[in-house]
Design an enzyme around this catalytic site. Structure first.
Site, PDB file in Angstrom:
ATOM      1  N   CYS A 152      -5.579   1.886  -4.350  1.00 16.04           N
ATOM      2  CA  CYS A 152      -5.103   2.564  -3.154  1.00 16.04           C
ATOM      3  C   CYS A 152      -6.075   3.700  -2.830  1.00 16.04           C
ATOM      4  O   CYS A 152      -6.027   4.751  -3.473  1.00 16.04           O
ATOM      5  CB  CYS A 152      -3.694   3.104  -3.444  1.00 16.04           C
ATOM      6  N   CYS A 169       0.828  -1.212   0.000  1.00 17.06           N
ATOM      7  CA  CYS A 169       0.000   0.000   0.000  1.00 17.06           C
ATOM      8  C   CYS A 169       0.862   1.261   0.000  1.00 17.06           C
ATOM      9  O   CYS A 169       1.021   1.925   1.028  1.00 17.06           O
ATOM     10  CB  CYS A 169      -0.988   0.050   1.147  1.00 17.06           C
TER      11      CYS A 169
HETATM   12  P1  FAD Z   1      -0.755 -10.958   4.129  1.00 14.66           P
HETATM   13  O1  FAD Z   1      -2.190 -10.585   4.087  1.00 14.66           O
HETATM   14  O2  FAD Z   1       0.171 -10.061   4.875  1.00 14.66           O
HETATM   15  O3  FAD Z   1      -0.680 -12.451   4.712  1.00 14.66           O
HETATM   16  C1  FAD Z   1       0.497 -13.183   4.807  1.00 14.66           C
HETATM   17  C2  FAD Z   1       0.232 -14.420   5.653  1.00 14.66           C
HETATM   18  O4  FAD Z   1       1.351 -15.305   5.509  1.00 14.66           O
HETATM   19  C3  FAD Z   1       0.067 -14.123   7.133  1.00 14.66           C
HETATM   20  O5  FAD Z   1      -1.107 -14.726   7.639  1.00 14.66           O
HETATM   21  C4  FAD Z   1       1.315 -14.722   7.757  1.00 14.66           C
HETATM   22  O6  FAD Z   1       1.089 -15.252   9.067  1.00 14.66           O
HETATM   23  C5  FAD Z   1       1.651 -15.847   6.773  1.00 14.66           C
HETATM   24  N1  FAD Z   1       3.058 -16.251   6.809  1.00 14.66           N
HETATM   25  C6  FAD Z   1       4.147 -15.457   6.942  1.00 14.66           C
HETATM   26  N2  FAD Z   1       5.252 -16.212   7.000  1.00 14.66           N
HETATM   27  C7  FAD Z   1       4.866 -17.496   6.872  1.00 14.66           C
HETATM   28  C8  FAD Z   1       5.566 -18.744   6.857  1.00 14.66           C
HETATM   29  N3  FAD Z   1       6.898 -18.804   7.014  1.00 14.66           N
HETATM   30  N4  FAD Z   1       4.859 -19.883   6.703  1.00 14.66           N
HETATM   31  C9  FAD Z   1       3.513 -19.839   6.554  1.00 14.66           C
HETATM   32  N5  FAD Z   1       2.797 -18.688   6.587  1.00 14.66           N
HETATM   33  C10 FAD Z   1       3.475 -17.535   6.732  1.00 14.66           C
HETATM   34  N6  FAD Z   1      -4.374  -2.929   0.555  1.00 14.66           N
HETATM   35  C11 FAD Z   1      -5.451  -2.445  -0.127  1.00 14.66           C
HETATM   36  O7  FAD Z   1      -5.933  -3.090  -1.049  1.00 14.66           O
HETATM   37  N7  FAD Z   1      -6.017  -1.252   0.196  1.00 14.66           N
HETATM   38  C12 FAD Z   1      -5.584  -0.510   1.235  1.00 14.66           C
HETATM   39  O8  FAD Z   1      -6.136   0.542   1.535  1.00 14.66           O
HETATM   40  C13 FAD Z   1      -4.468  -0.997   1.991  1.00 14.66           C
HETATM   41  N8  FAD Z   1      -3.992  -0.289   3.031  1.00 14.66           N
HETATM   42  C14 FAD Z   1      -3.001  -0.826   3.807  1.00 14.66           C
HETATM   43  C15 FAD Z   1      -2.585  -0.105   4.931  1.00 14.66           C
HETATM   44  C16 FAD Z   1      -1.616  -0.632   5.761  1.00 14.66           C
HETATM   45  C17 FAD Z   1      -1.185   0.151   6.965  1.00 14.66           C
HETATM   46  C18 FAD Z   1      -1.047  -1.914   5.482  1.00 14.66           C
HETATM   47  C19 FAD Z   1      -0.027  -2.512   6.407  1.00 14.66           C
HETATM   48  C20 FAD Z   1      -1.441  -2.605   4.358  1.00 14.66           C
HETATM   49  C21 FAD Z   1      -2.407  -2.073   3.499  1.00 14.66           C
HETATM   50  N9  FAD Z   1      -2.828  -2.730   2.347  1.00 14.66           N
HETATM   51  C22 FAD Z   1      -3.874  -2.235   1.606  1.00 14.66           C
HETATM   52  C23 FAD Z   1      -2.028  -3.879   1.815  1.00 14.66           C
HETATM   53  C24 FAD Z   1      -2.636  -5.247   2.045  1.00 14.66           C
HETATM   54  O9  FAD Z   1      -2.990  -5.417   3.387  1.00 14.66           O
HETATM   55  C25 FAD Z   1      -1.656  -6.317   1.598  1.00 14.66           C
HETATM   56  O10 FAD Z   1      -1.241  -6.014   0.280  1.00 14.66           O
HETATM   57  C26 FAD Z   1      -2.279  -7.697   1.614  1.00 14.66           C
HETATM   58  O11 FAD Z   1      -2.650  -8.041   2.929  1.00 14.66           O
HETATM   59  C27 FAD Z   1      -1.329  -8.732   1.012  1.00 14.66           C
HETATM   60  O12 FAD Z   1      -1.853 -10.010   1.123  1.00 14.66           O
HETATM   61  P2  FAD Z   1      -0.877 -11.284   1.265  1.00 14.66           P
HETATM   62  O13 FAD Z   1      -1.765 -12.480   1.322  1.00 14.66           O
HETATM   63  O14 FAD Z   1       0.176 -11.225   0.247  1.00 14.66           O
HETATM   64  O15 FAD Z   1      -0.140 -11.082   2.674  1.00 14.66           O
END
Ligand code: FAD
Length: 564
Positions: A487, A307
C-alpha cells in the site's frame, strides 16, 4: 410451525397442520398454497382438511402438488400465476418447504436477478444452486446442451484474472483458456488515487479489455451468474453454460454504495466524491482545487476493503494541495474511520501520524458513515466505541470523500464456493479452494487474510499458475503465497510511505532499507509509484513477466533417513 419469509408476499414452511390455521390467520396470512401431494407421509393432513379449516378462517387455498425432486416448468408457471391471483400475503408449504421455495425461485426468474433469488432463498435456509441454470434461463429447463469447454476458465479479467491467464500461458502455451468478463474496459485502480490528487489523467488508468486479453486466450464477454462446481460448470447471464477442467475465480469485490442512505443520488454532486470510481476521481481533484475554506471529511468503512490505505491517501494528497496553496489553515480536515486504528500494521503509523499533525487532521475512530444528505451537506455516522452504547453523530461538510462499504459480489456470496462471510474459501498458502480441488481463487474476492491490493494479486497469480500446472501434471501444490500486499501511502505530492507486508503484518520490503525504508516517507517510493508501478502492471504483471513476483516454493519436508 417454522415460517420462512422469502419475499414481501410469500412465506414458505414445512408441512403445516390443521391446528396451525388459527395462528396463520392471526399472523395476517390471506392465502395458502399446498405443494405436497396427499398421502406422501403417514401423518400428513390431506389438502381437503387444510382447505376446510382455512376456508372457515377466511383464508383462500390452492393445491399445486409436486412430487419430491420433480418440479416441472409448468408447475412453476402455475405457482407464479397462483401467487399473482391469490390475496397476499401467501404461505406455501410442502414437506420441508424446498419444493415451494424452488417453485417461487423459478416463477420469479424473469422478474428478479438470479443473485437476489439465490440470496433470499439461502437466507431462508433453502439452497437453490441446484436449479441455478433454470433460474438463469428464465425459469425454464435449458434445452441447449452444446456447452463450451476449456482446460481452464477464469472468471474476471481484472488485475488477478489477466495476470493469471498470462502466467499460465507462459508456463504452458497449449492450454485452452477462457476469461469470462462482461466489461469493455479494464482499470488500473491504483492510479485512481493519483487522479484524485491531480497527478494522473483518468485515461492513464484505463485500457480496453480486448487489448489486454493474452493472445490465444478466448474472451467470453458475459457475466457469470452462478456456479455448478459438481458439474464443473459456470452459468452465464442468459443461461449459457461454460464447462472447465479447472476454474480460477477472480471477479474482485462489490462496492456497496447503496448501503449508505442517500449516497448514490448525490455522488458526483454537492461536494460528495470518491476515488473508488473512475468517473468520480477527477471530481475529487476538482473539489480540492476549488476549496479555500470549510470542512472536508474523509471516510473509511469497516474492513475488509480494497487498498485499506486509499481513504487516507485521499486525505493526505488533499491536505498537501491545500498546504501548498496556503489555505490549509482555513480547512478543517476530519478523518472518520469505522475501525479503531489509522493503519493495520503499526510500523507505518508513526510516519503517518507526522502527516496527520502536519495537516492538522482530526482522527475520529469508530465513526461509520450511515447516511448522507447531499443538498443539506450533512453526513451521519454511527459511533460505536468499544464498551459504550452506540450513538449517531451528524456533521456538516463542504466536501466529503467517501470510501464505500465492500462485500463479496452477490453471485459469489450465494454460491457454493463462499465461506460464511461470502468470500471464496481458499487455502491461504496454495490459493486452492478448500472444498473443490479443481478450483483456485485470487485477488479481492477470496478469503485469505492479506491486504486486498493489486500488488497482492501480482504475487498470487504466479502461485496459482504454478499450482495449476503442477495439478495438471498430477503433482501436489508446489508454490505458496506469503500474504504479501502493498500500500503506497501518498503522504504528500512527491513522497510515499511504502507499506509492504505479509500475513500477520510481517514486513516484506522489496528493497534493502538503505535504498528504500518503507516505514519513512521517501521520494524513491514516490518515483516507484508514479513512474514504475504503472508499466510494471501493464507490461509485466498482465503479460506474465513476473517481476517482483517469483512464486515461493513450498518447502518439502523430507523423511528422516532410515537408521542403519
Ligand atoms: P478487479 O481488478 O477489480 O477485477 C475484477 C474483474 O471481474 C472486473 O474486470 C469485472 O468486470 C469482473 N467481474 C465482476 N463480476 C463479474 C462476473 N459476474 N462475471 C465475470 N466477470 C466479472 N492496489 C495496489 O496494489 N496498490 C494501490 O495503491 C491501490 N490503490 C487503490 C486505490 C483505489 C481507489 C482502488 C479502488 C483500488 C486500489 N488498489 C490498489 C486495489 C486494487 O485495484 C485491487 O486490489 C485489484 O484491482 C484487485 O484485482 P481483482 O482481479 O481481484 O479485481
Amino acid at each position: 410451525m417454522e415460517l420462512k419469509k422469502i419475499s414481501g408476499n410469500l412465506t414458505v414452511s414445512p408441512q403445516i397442520s390443521v391446528s396451525d390455521i388459527a395462528a396463520l390467520k392471526a399472523g395476517g396470512f390471506r392465502s395458502i398454497i399446498c405443494n405436497r401431494p396427499d398421502g406422501e407421509g403417514a401423518d400428513q393432513p390431506t389438502f381437503d382438511e387444510i382447505e376446510a379449516a382455512a376456508k372457515a378462517a377466511g383464508i383462500e387455498t390452492r393445491y399445486i402438488p409436486i412430487k419430491s425432486g420433480m418440479v416441472r416448468d409448468e408447475d412453476a408457471e402455475d405457482f407464479g400465476k397462483a401467487l399473482d391471483e391469490l390475496p397476499a400475503p401467501t404461505l406455501a408449504y410442502c414437506r420441508s418447504g424446498t419444493r415451494s421455495a424452488t417453485l417461487w425461485s423459478l416463477s420469479q426468474a424473469r422478474k428478479l436477478p438470479i443473485a437476489h433469488i439465490l440470496a433470499v432463498t439461502k437466507g431462508a435456509g433453502y439452497d437453490m444452486n441446484g436449479v441455478a441454470r433454470r433460474i438463469a434461463n428464465g425459469g425454464k429447463t435449458p434445452t441447449d446442451v452444446g456447452d463450451a469447454k476449456y482446460d481452464i476458465v477464469i472468471v474476471g479479467g481484472g488485475a488477478g484474472g489477466i495476470a493469471v491467464a498470462s502466467s499460465l500461458r507462459v508456463r504452458s502455451p497449449d492450454l485452452e483458456i477462457a476469461i469470462i468478463d462482461p466489461a469493455d474496459i479494464h482499470y488500473y485502480q491504483p492510479g485512481w488515487t493519483m487522479v484524485g490528487g491531480g497527478i494522473f489523467e483518468p485515461q492513464q488508468t484505463a485500457k480496453t479489455m480486448g487489448s489486454l486479453i493474452p493472445t490465444g486466450v478466448k474472451w467470453i464477454k458475459a457475466a457469470v451468474a452462478a456456479f455448478e462446481p459438481d458439474n464443473d460448470a459456470v452459468i452465464l447471464d442468459g443461461c449459457r453454460v461454460v464447462k472447465y477442467n479447472r476454474l480460477v475465480v477472480a471477479p474482485g469485490l462489490k462496492l456497496d454504495w447503496g448501503a449508505i442512505e442517500g449516497l448514490e443520488e448525490t455522488l458526483g454532486r454537492n461536494g460528495v466524491t470518491s476515488n473508488y470510481r473512475y468517473d468520480l476521481a477527477p471530481y475529487t481533484w476538482e473539489l480540492v482545487s476549488e476549496m479555500r475554506e470549510g470542512r472536508a471529511i474523509f471516510t473509511q468503512p469497516p474492513m475488509p476493503i480494497k487498498c485499506a490505505g486509499a481513504p487516507q491517501k485521499a486525505m493526505y494528497l488533499s491536505g498537501d494541495a491545500w498546504f501548498r496553496r496556503g489555505v490549509l489553515h482555513n480547512i478543517d480536515i476530519q478523518f472518520n474511520n469505522a475501525g479503531g486504528v489509522l493503519f493495520g500494521v503499526k510500523d507505518y503509523v508513526p510516519a503517518l501520524m507526522e502527516y496527520v499533525a502536519k495537516y492538522d487532521a482530526t482522527l475520529n475512530f469508530f465513526h461509520n458513515l450511515i447516511s448522507i444528505d447531499g443538498v443539506a451537506k450533512k453526513a451521519t455516522f454511527k459511533v460505536a466505541k468499544p464498551d459504550t452504547e452506540p450513538t449517531t453523530v451528524t456533521m456538516d461538510f463542504d466536501m466529503i470523500h467517501v470510501c464505500p462499504p465492500q462485500t463479496a459480489p452477490d453471485f459469489i456470496r450465494v454460491s457454493p464456493l463462499a465461506d460464511a462471510a461470502g468470500w471464496v474459501d481458499v487455502d491461504q498458502a496454495t490459493l486452492r479452494h478448500k472444498t473443490y480441488a479443481n478450483i483456485w481463487s485470487l485477488g479481492d474476492v477470496m478469503n485469505a487474510p492479506n491486504a486486498k491490493t493489486a500488488a497482492a494479486a501480482r504475487k498470487q497469480a504466479p502461485t496459482v499458475a504454478e499450482n495449476i500446472i503442477a495439478d495438471i501434471r498430477g503433482g501436489s501444490a508446489v508454490a505458496q503465497y506469503d500474504g504479501y500486499g502493498s500500500c503506497p501511502l501518498t503522504v504528500e505530492r512527491g513522497k510515499i510511505v511504502l507499506a509492504e507486508f505479509g500475513y500477520g503484518g510481517v514486513l516484506k520490503p522489496s528493497f534493502p532499507k538503505a535504498i528504500l525504508d518503507g516505514t519513512r516517507p521517501s521520494r524513491a517510493a514516490w518515483f516507484l509509484k508514479e513512474k514504475m508501478l504503472p508499466p510494471i502492471y501493464w507490461k509485466a504483471m498482465l503479460r506474465g513477466k513476473e517481476w517482483l513476483a517469483k512464486p515461493e516454493p513450498i518447502a518439502v519436508t523430507r523423511p528422516a533417513p532410515a537408521a542403519e
